[in-house]
Write a protein that holds these residues in place. Structure first.
Motif, mmCIF file in Angstrom:
data_model
loop_
_atom_site.group_PDB
_atom_site.id
_atom_site.type_symbol
_atom_site.label_atom_id
_atom_site.label_comp_id
_atom_site.label_asym_id
_atom_site.label_seq_id
_atom_site.Cartn_x
_atom_site.Cartn_y
_atom_site.Cartn_z
ATOM 1 N N ASN A 1 -17.134 -1.077 -13.454
ATOM 2 C CA ASN A 1 -17.463 -2.178 -12.546
ATOM 3 C C ASN A 1 -16.815 -2.004 -11.187
ATOM 4 O O ASN A 1 -16.738 -2.919 -10.401
ATOM 5 C CB ASN A 1 -17.088 -3.518 -13.167
ATOM 6 N N VAL A 2 -16.299 -0.823 -10.957
ATOM 7 C CA VAL A 2 -15.778 -0.556 -9.624
ATOM 8 C C VAL A 2 -16.881 0.106 -8.813
ATOM 9 O O VAL A 2 -17.529 1.028 -9.280
ATOM 10 C CB VAL A 2 -14.544 0.354 -9.692
ATOM 11 N N GLY A 3 -17.086 -0.396 -7.635
ATOM 12 C CA GLY A 3 -18.176 0.091 -6.807
ATOM 13 C C GLY A 3 -18.070 1.585 -6.597
ATOM 14 O O GLY A 3 -16.989 2.120 -6.339
ATOM 15 N N GLY A 4 -19.178 2.270 -6.729
ATOM 16 C CA GLY A 4 -19.170 3.713 -6.556
ATOM 17 C C GLY A 4 -19.040 4.071 -5.091
ATOM 18 O O GLY A 4 -18.373 5.031 -4.720
ATOM 19 N N GLU B 1 -11.905 -11.806 1.757
ATOM 20 C CA GLU B 1 -13.287 -12.248 1.853
ATOM 21 C C GLU B 1 -14.026 -11.837 0.585
ATOM 22 O O GLU B 1 -14.030 -10.660 0.206
ATOM 23 C CB GLU B 1 -13.968 -11.582 3.051
ATOM 24 N N MET C 1 -16.215 -3.865 -3.393
ATOM 25 C CA MET C 1 -15.279 -2.931 -4.006
ATOM 26 C C MET C 1 -15.256 -3.081 -5.519
ATOM 27 O O MET C 1 -15.222 -2.107 -6.246
ATOM 28 C CB MET C 1 -13.882 -3.184 -3.438
ATOM 29 N N LEU D 1 -17.897 3.492 -1.207
ATOM 30 C CA LEU D 1 -16.706 2.940 -0.584
ATOM 31 C C LEU D 1 -17.113 1.738 0.263
ATOM 32 O O LEU D 1 -18.150 1.752 0.905
ATOM 33 C CB LEU D 1 -16.056 4.006 0.279
ATOM 34 N N PRO D 2 -16.300 0.721 0.234
ATOM 35 C CA PRO D 2 -16.676 -0.482 0.967
ATOM 36 C C PRO D 2 -16.524 -0.261 2.467
ATOM 37 O O PRO D 2 -15.569 0.352 2.914
ATOM 38 C CB PRO D 2 -15.661 -1.504 0.483
ATOM 39 N N ARG E 1 -2.047 4.284 1.418
ATOM 40 C CA ARG E 1 -1.611 3.033 0.825
ATOM 41 C C ARG E 1 -0.832 3.279 -0.463
ATOM 42 O O ARG E 1 0.237 2.724 -0.672
ATOM 43 C CB ARG E 1 -2.835 2.175 0.546
ATOM 44 N N LEU F 1 -11.835 5.762 4.649
ATOM 45 C CA LEU F 1 -11.396 4.878 3.574
ATOM 46 C C LEU F 1 -10.525 5.617 2.566
ATOM 47 O O LEU F 1 -9.587 5.054 2.017
ATOM 48 C CB LEU F 1 -12.615 4.263 2.897
ATOM 49 N N THR G 1 -10.149 -6.656 -14.507
ATOM 50 C CA THR G 1 -10.796 -7.002 -13.238
ATOM 51 C C THR G 1 -9.860 -7.847 -12.377
ATOM 52 O O THR G 1 -9.744 -7.630 -11.159
ATOM 53 C CB THR G 1 -12.095 -7.786 -13.486
ATOM 54 N N GLU H 1 -7.354 -5.602 -10.854
ATOM 55 C CA GLU H 1 -7.924 -4.824 -9.743
ATOM 56 C C GLU H 1 -8.096 -5.685 -8.497
ATOM 57 O O GLU H 1 -7.832 -5.252 -7.382
ATOM 58 C CB GLU H 1 -9.275 -4.231 -10.155
ATOM 59 N N GLN I 1 -14.961 -4.035 5.401
ATOM 60 C CA GLN I 1 -13.713 -4.275 6.105
ATOM 61 C C GLN I 1 -13.730 -3.711 7.509
ATOM 62 O O GLN I 1 -12.947 -4.104 8.346
ATOM 63 C CB GLN I 1 -12.578 -3.602 5.348
ATOM 64 N N GLU J 1 -6.324 -5.369 -4.714
ATOM 65 C CA GLU J 1 -7.023 -5.254 -3.430
ATOM 66 C C GLU J 1 -6.677 -6.380 -2.471
ATOM 67 O O GLU J 1 -6.749 -6.224 -1.266
ATOM 68 C CB GLU J 1 -8.544 -5.241 -3.636
#
Lengths: 1126, 418
Positions: B152-155, B126, B133, B157-158, A132, A125, B108, B111, B161, B115
């Motif tokens: 508020n950004v996820g620590g 989705e 994220m 990694l998503p 990107r 990622l 937000t 952001e 996907q 994404e």
């Protein structure tokens, strides 16, 4: 409330007080200094070592960017933080970088090394996000770095990184188009990617960088088609649009040969009727000779790849995404045969429930479609009815669709509906409605008078706009038949006093002038009134007054001479030069003077020539030369970057370009190899024609070359292996059988083959060979030689006369003896053939259920094969349960991969007798273990059945290693009912509830009957046991072989040879409308099932089923009906 | 694909811009604002506009215009659908999609937009993936963030996907496992003056709220799936199973989502739950008119009709109305000339009635047309098409979830012509 604003508030009111200030114009000089100061404060925060301060600063900066304010002077301070540990700060810095890097190229370079480091990160990622951002920075100097990064990422392990690489391609391309060639290489590489994640993105890159390189798609075409359903929705849209274009360049127009087909079919019939085999041969050779000429006449057969595309896109009509539905709809509109386009109507009508913007676009496209294919939307007429709450633009589009849909049968309903619309408050809409009525009236002669009367009534409407619009429309209508309607013209003449709308006035004047002979008294009077008000009129009215004056002068100069001169004088001094010009022109033309030339003699002709009635056309006419659903179509103008939808090619380009080496392919999409087969076949052809009487050596030589080409595509999995194992022991008899078979074929089928070759694109020959081989295999596996001989004997007796039969037999025996010592090459051939066959089988083993796939393709061999089948069964030779791979049979999903946690199970009805119990239907199951670990002790438990049903379980599969596939056979006695058999499928860890439900066509087995026997049996099954249905055959299913193939696919029946009387007498010409008969017995009770398909003119047909079991009969009727009409 | 996005308020204020490629000056919006002026009603602005160098594709949602700018050929529906998805995401995140909310959450929003699109091509749309994220703001979290300086950004990694079920988050955990399904049907109908049905059809959706631990695999089956004429599914539904067995088999997304929407064929007779007796007339002289509306139950299957509302857009020349309602209250909006009568529950014993006089601007002629009457209503515990869920099975997980199905019938575009 977001954290950001909360945080702002906490910062001592700086936000709540300061925020509105942001709202003011930053560029205004007044607050510029304070603005500058604040930036200082931001810089400080960014330089601090507290993440929270940095975050706060970045949030404020991003908020500025969002509002469109310039924050570029902060660049140095921001870029320092690109390596910040806090992930949110980092992300916001990225946002900033991407926005301003273009303006501050030098400083942006400072950040590059961070991304380069990111590209090497072990986490996919992070690699992806580094790529990107790197590719989003529009700095020309780093082009080489980007290029390198993209290339590297394109071969990354992670599909997600590869996807990002695909996204980066168009970015780099727009930055530096010079890189195109290198980028195309990367695209080519990524196109070969097999993951759904990458597919959409790379096709998007393809479309932006090199849409003209359609050749790159060939190799990936089938893969893209098969992956399509699993690609994310946005990718689906792009892929479908691209494939539409591709298909237009590679396939033939499915609709072009419709008339030719019938013509060709007719010719064939007479030719078959009048000639014997010998003659056919000649004819065939002729055909070959003038192949070029024939190419045009050959009936259209859809390329299987074309079909694949249509089949795989169809489920997407059910997508929740309107863009996907639209994309499929346009694909069908542009590519599908006429008969199949209809399926899209329902989905498009569904979209009309969506947001009004979606409605707007969909209606535009529907409007275009309705012009070409009206019938498609006719059933949904009412869905286009207009509500008073619709926005005007939607109303007008719906009106357009309704008008396009109007025809003799529904016009009265539509007009009634229009009548309510005229009362609407929305005047633009009313005007459009009146126009629509006018168009209906011109298009449909029957209602012209009604419409005219209605419009005339509207002339007394209180609303001037309505009246004016009506006048304009009436004018157009009257032009079609003026003589009948002089009273309407009179009525309109009176309106000139009241109507002020210029266009309407002009229309009335034109009408009176044009038809002044019909209203000789009123016309001069109107001119008088107009002359009075001339100076106050609008320009277009003035022109028409001049026009009227001139015409009256010519027809009735006595009364109007003075008036005309007066008007002309007025016009002479008009402000508008058009009018002055016109006045001068008319004066010279109509007033005879010495100077006036020869033209004035013809003035009357010039002015009062018969004018053609106007054609009221839809504005959507001919819009379909733009690809539907595109921006260009919507605007009716070519948008930048629009790729023209090419016309169909004259002749099909080489289809083999889409072949893929099987090695690379996953079994699911090896459809292609049938193509390879075809090519091989072509190589073999000369062998067939020369080999009559030839033996061993040539054949084996040939087979050698074959096997070489076959091995290329070799290494296919499961089925083939088990196959050849089973058959290994009996290869001798098999080989022998083969030869016989081949010989017979050569004798009888040479010509036929040629026909097929030229006629069909499908490798029908292939398929029947395959079929034969399968038959052979079954038999040779089990039967003794004598059996074989008997078989071949009866076989030959079908077509050959008695004496030749014995001769043939002798020869055969000799042959058998010859080939008994298993010569090496021969053996090789058999194994090779095996392989080939299994390849073919896997071809058809696709994810999508494909009823198209046919068990038999050649009508001749079909009857032969079914005869064989019938024979062996009628003699009750029970074959052991050697099961050929499911190939041509439709397979069903028993357990999905996801549900089964990696274990997927498919089953099919193999149509083989189940040896342990003849009353059971054999169900072949294929287990695939796609999980990472082995699955152990696969067996079934807890069988729940309806009373009377029985199940013979398949033997337990001890272990199925990861990635492997295994097959097993079980038997189910369904008791001649279609009730499902429910059971649990158990592994060592899990149990899955599954159920098998048979289509009714699988509950029977073929029996062999002669035509006479058939008729006799049929005679005993009349009355309640007979079900008759009339049907219209599908356009593609009008020839004998298609019918046979579809019926036998739908149900396990055998064909009753229709030419059985041929044996004794020289063949009579087959009747114009042949009757096809099929016979079978239900598996459990053995009741006869007799199916008759009698064809009539123009695709009409009658289906009769005689069966003691009425339930089975009724269900079968439905199934066969479906098979024949779809 | 999409170059830039502008958010424009109802009044024409451009309050947010985002560019995915080179910056496009916001002056491009002038073309749009001009078209908006001309159209009057925001609903009437053409969704696609052409300017000399750009194409403007816009949607109107929640009194906001989402205006995207593109320079090259792109399927318009692609953009429109995407913009709606953006609006849906905002709705999902902030509970509302309005100017105020977006301004409050600018960062937000920014952001999220970053994404959702990459170089103008949709990347993650989705909501489950996005939520991994970028966490949606909650009051609790914003308080905590203020104190700790958290984000508020996820620590983490998503990974959503990357999975083959991209719509579902990994590692979902609930203490109460529940799955609720709402079958909501809307009746679209046009009735003519005499009360006969000109056109009627039923559109339905199955909204789901699934809060289940792990990776459940659900199967929802209907008693009478044959009723469904046309369906569209959430991408999670296995289309093949539906085709062969008419059951919905799916691994659900986490949280709220629309499982399917369907259409009940117009061949089936549609039950119309209420009838309307109306008489609206304008007198030839005296610049006034009369209005008399009575509503009664027709085919309600024994259920009560609730939330009954009647909306009548009056002709523009109407000055005021003077009405009396036997039940509920009515309002008349002077600017839009809309009469809104909120009836409430329909009592079969005592039918609600609204009657009175309408006064028209003096001097203006009698309106040609009669206004149409739009009905809103709701019936609980009834799917008017007769659709019934027969069972819901869960595979793949060990626990027993709590399951619930609710039926509601509403009036969709239910219009009575007069």
């Amino acid at each position: 409330m977001s954290s950001s604003s909360a945080f702002n508030e906490e910062k001592g009111g700086s936000s709540s007080v300061g925020e509105p200030e942001y709202g003011h114009d930053p560029a205004s000089g007044g607050i510029f200094s304070s603005d500058y100061k604040r930036h200082d404060d931001l810089k400080e925060m960014l330089d601090s070592n507290k993440d929270s301060l940095k975050l706060e600063a970045m949030k404020r900066i991003v908020a500025m960017i969002a509002r469109g304010k310039n924050a570029s002077d902060l660049f140095p301070a921001v870029v320092k933080n690109v390596a910040c540990k806090n992930i949110e700060v980092k992300k916001l810095v990225y946002v900033y970088l991407v926005r301003y890097a273009e303006e501050q190229q030098d400083l942006a370079l400072l950040s590059i090394s961070t991304f380069q480091r990111g590209l090497k990160d072990p986490n996919q990622l992070i690699r992806a996000s580094a790529l990107r951002v790197l590719s989003s920075i529009r700095v020309t100097i780093i082009v080489p770095i980007m290029m390198l990064a993209i290339k590297e990422a394109a071969s990354d392990m992670s599909p997600y990184v590869r996807k990002t690489a695909a996204h980066a391609i168009p970015k780099l391309y727009s930055l530096d188009p010079e890189q195109k060639d290198q980028l195309i290489e990367v695209i080519e590489k990524l196109l070969a990617d097999k993951t759904t994640l990458v597919a959409g993105s790379v096709v998007m890159a393809f479309e932006e960088v090199c849409p003209e390189r359609i050749d790159l798609i060939h190799k990936n075409y089938r893969k893209l088609c098969n992956l399509l359903i699993d690609v994310e929705e946005w990718g689906q849209v792009v892929i479908i649009n691209m494939l539409t274009r591709y298909a237009r360049t590679q396939f033939l127009n499915p609709n072009i040969n419709e008339s030719l087909l019938e013509e060709g079919g007719g010719a064939d019939k007479t030719f078959y009727g009048s000639d014997e085999d010998e003659d056919e041969d000649e004819e065939e050779k002729e055909k070959k000779a003038e192949a070029a000429a024939m190419a045009k006449r050959k009936p259209y057969v859809m390329d299987p790849d074309h079909r694949l595309l249509l089949r795989n896109t169809k489920p997407l009509l059910q997508s929740r995404n309107a863009a996907v539905v639209m994309a499929v709809a346009q694909l069908y509109f542009h590519l599908a045969p006429k008969a199949e386009v209809g399926v899209i109507a329902k989905a498009l009508v569904r979209l009309l429930r969506s947001h009004s913007e979606v409605q707007y676009v969909v209606l535009q496209n529907v409007a275009t479609m309705t012009i070409k294919r009206r019938g498609m939307f006719e059933p949904y007429l009412k869905s286009f009815y207009i509500r008073s709450t619709d926005p005007t633009q939607i109303k007008i589009l719906k009106l357009e669709v309704l008008t396009n849909l109007a025809n003799e049968t529904n016009i009265s309903t539509i007009l009634r509906e229009f009548q309510t619309y005229i009362k609407s408050m929305d005047k633009d809409f009313v005007a459009a409605t009146i126009q629509a009525i006018g168009r209906c009236a011109t298009n449909i002669g029957e209602v012209r008078d009604t419409c005219l009367n209605g419009l005339v009534q509207l002339l007394s409407n209180r609303d001037e706009l309505v009246v004016a619009e009506s006048v304009v429309v009436i004018k157009k209508l009257l032009q079609m038949q003026p003589e009948k309607h002089s009273d309407i013209i009179k009525h309109m003449a009176k309106l000139t006093d009241n109507i002020q709308v210029p266009m309407a006035r002009a229309s009335i004047l034109w009408l009176i002038g044009e038809y002044c002979e019909h209203v000789p008294k009123i016309a001069p009077d109107v001119l008088r009134k107009m002359a009075k008000s001339f100076t106050n009129e609008e320009d277009i009215v003035k022109l028409q007054i001049l026009n009227l004056a001139a015409k009256l002068y010519l027809t009735n100069s006595k009364q109007t001479k003075l008036l005309t001169q007066y008007v002309l004088n007025l016009a002479k001094y008009d402000q508008n030069y058009d009018i002055r010009d016109r006045a001068r022109f008319i004066r010279q033309l109509i007033v005879p003077t010495e100077k006036s030339g020869a033209l004035s003699k013809y003035a009357k002709k010039l002015f009062l020539a018969l004018k053609p009635a106007p054609v009221l056309e839809s504005p959507f006419k001919d819009r379909d030369h733009f690809q539907l659903g595109s921006l260009s179509h919507l605007l009716n103008a070519k948008a930048g970057g629009y790729q023209e939808l090419p016309d169909w090619p004259e002749s099909a380009p080489d289809a083999s370009v889409r072949n893929v080496e099987v090695k690379e392919s996953v079994p699911e999409w090896t459809k292609c190899s049938s193509r390879e087969k075809r090519k091989e076949k072509k190589v073999e052809k000369p062998f067939y024609s020369d080999s009559e009487g030839e033996s061993g050596p040539t054949e084996s030589a040939d087979s050698e070359s074959d096997s070489a080409s076959g091995s290329e595509s070799g290494s296919e999995g499961s089925g083939s292996a088990s196959e050849s194992e089973e058959s290994g022991g009996v290869s001798v008899s098999e080989e022998e059988e083969e030869e016989e078979e081949e010989e017979k074929k050569t004798k009888k089928r040479e010509l036929k083959k040629a026909v097929q070759e030229s006629e069909s694109e499908q490798s029908s020959e292939e398929e029947d060979r395959k079929h034969e081989r399968k038959m052979k295999q079954q038999k040779s596996d089990s039967e003794s030689e004598s059996d074989e001989e008997e078989e071949s004997e009866s076989e030959s007796s079908q077509s050959e006369s008695d004496d030749s039969e014995s001769e043939a037999e002798v020869r055969k025996k000799k042959k058998a003896a010859e080939s008994k010592p298993p010569s090496k090459p021969a053996k090789r051939e058999t194994t090779k053939e095996k392989k080939e066959m299994s390849l073919l089988d896997l071809d058809d083993f696709e994810p999508a259920p494909s009823p198209q796939v046919t068990p038999v393709n050649n009508l001749f061999s079909n009857s032969l094969v079914t005869d064989l089948e019938g024979l062996s069964l009628s003699e009750a030779v029970l074959l052991p349960a050697t099961i050929t791979p499911s190939s041509v049979l439709k397979s069903y999903e028993l357990l999905h991969r996801i549900t089964g946690e990696g274990l997927s199970v498919e089953y099919c009805f193999s149509r083989q007798p189940f040896s342990p119990d003849a009353n059971m239907v054999a169900v072949q199951m294929q287990f695939t273990n796609s999980s990472a670990s082995d699955t152990k002790s696969l067996h079934m438990e807890d069988v729940k059945l309806q009373s009377g049903m029985r199940v013979k379980e398949f033997p337990e599969i001890e272990s199925l290693p990861a990635g492997e596939t295994a097959t097993a056979v079980m038997g189910i006695d369904f008791c001649d009912s279609t009730q499902a058999a429910n059971f649990q499928l158990c592994t060592h860890t899990r149990k899955f509830f599954v159920s098998i439900q048979p289509p009714v066509g699988e509950l029977m087995r073929p029996v062999f009957l002669t035509e006479n026997e058939f008729k006799k049996e049929q005679g005993q099954l009349m009355g309640m046991n007979e079900i008759t249905e009339k049907l219209t055959l599908d356009a593609k299913c009008r020839n004998e072989h298609a019918i046979v193939q579809r019926v036998t696919t739908a149900a396990n029946l055998s064909r009753v040879p229709c030419g059985s009387d041929k044996e004794c007498s020289p063949p009579v010409p087959p009747p114009e409308h042949p009757v096809h008969r099929f016979a079978g017995r239900t598996v459990t009770s053995g009741s006869l099932v007799l199916v008759t398909v009698a064809t009539r003119e123009e695709g009409a047909a009658q289906l009769t089923i005689n069966c003691e079991k009425m339930v089975i009969g009724t269900m079968l009727v439905k199934d066969i009906l479906l098979a024949l009409t779809q | 694909m999409i170059n830039s996005l502008f958010l424009i308020s109802h009044s024409g204020d451009i309050f947010l811009e985002k560019h995915w490629k080179s910056v496009i000056s916001r002056s491009v919006c002038d073309y749009f604002l001009e078209a908006k002026e001309k159209a009057g009603d925001p609903e009437n602005v053409a969704p696609v506009l052409q300017t000399p160098h750009h194409y403007l594709i816009s949607i109107y949602r929640g009194k906001l215009f989402f205006l995207s700018v593109t320079q090259t050929e792109v399927p318009p529906l692609f953009v429109i659908e995407f913009l709606h998805r953006v609006a849906d995401t905002f709705q999902d995140y902030f509970g509302d999609c309005s100017e105020v909310v977006i301004k409050e959450n600018t960062v937000t929003v920014y952001e999220l937009l970053e994404e959702m699109l990459d170089n103008g091509f949709p990347l993650a749309t989705e909501s489950n993936v996005l939520k991994e994220m970028i966490r949606p703001p909650t009051i609790l979290r914003s308080v905590v963030n203020t104190l700790t300086g958290g984000s508020n950004v996820g620590g983490t990694l998503p990974t959503g996907q990357l999975s083959n079920v991209p719509w579902r988050r990994a590692g979902v955990k609930y203490t109460n496992n529940e799955a609720y399904f709402d079958v909501i049907e809307e009746i679209d109908a046009i009735l003519d003056k005499s009360g006969t049905t000109v056109f009627a059809e039923i559109q339905g959706v199955v909204e789901a709220c699934v809060k289940l631990t792990g990776m459940p695999d659900l199967t929802l089956s209907f008693m009478n799936p044959r009723l469904l004429d046309d369906v569209s599914f959430h991408p999670c539904v296995r289309f093949k199973r539906w085709e062969s067995e008419r059951v919905l088999s799916f691994i659900p997304p986490d949280g709220n989502f629309r499982l399917m929407s369907y259409h009940v064929s117009s061949q089936n007779l549609v039950a119309i739950p209420v009838y309307v007796k109306q008489n609206i007339s304008f007198l030839e002289t005296g610049s006034c008119g009369r209005l008399d509306i009575t509503i009664g139950p027709k085919q309600t299957m024994g259920k009560t009709v609730e939330n009954l509302t009647v909306t009548i857009p009056m002709p523009k020349s109407v000055l005021s109305v003077n009405l009396t309602a036997t039940q509920g209250t009515y309002t008349f909006d002077l600017t839009t000339k809309v009469v809104l009568w909120d009836v409430g529950k329909l009592n079969p014993q005592k039918l609600p009635n609204l009657r009175g006089s309408i006064s028209i601007q003096t001097g203006s002629p009698k309106p040609e047309e009669n206004p149409s009457i739009n009905i809103g209503l709701q019936i609980q515990q009834l799917a008017i098409s007769g659709l019934k869920v027969s069972r819901l099975d869960m595979y793949g997980e060990k626990y027993k979830p709590f399951k619930g199905v609710k039926y509601v019938t509403k009036a969709g575009k239910f219009q009575v012509r007069t």
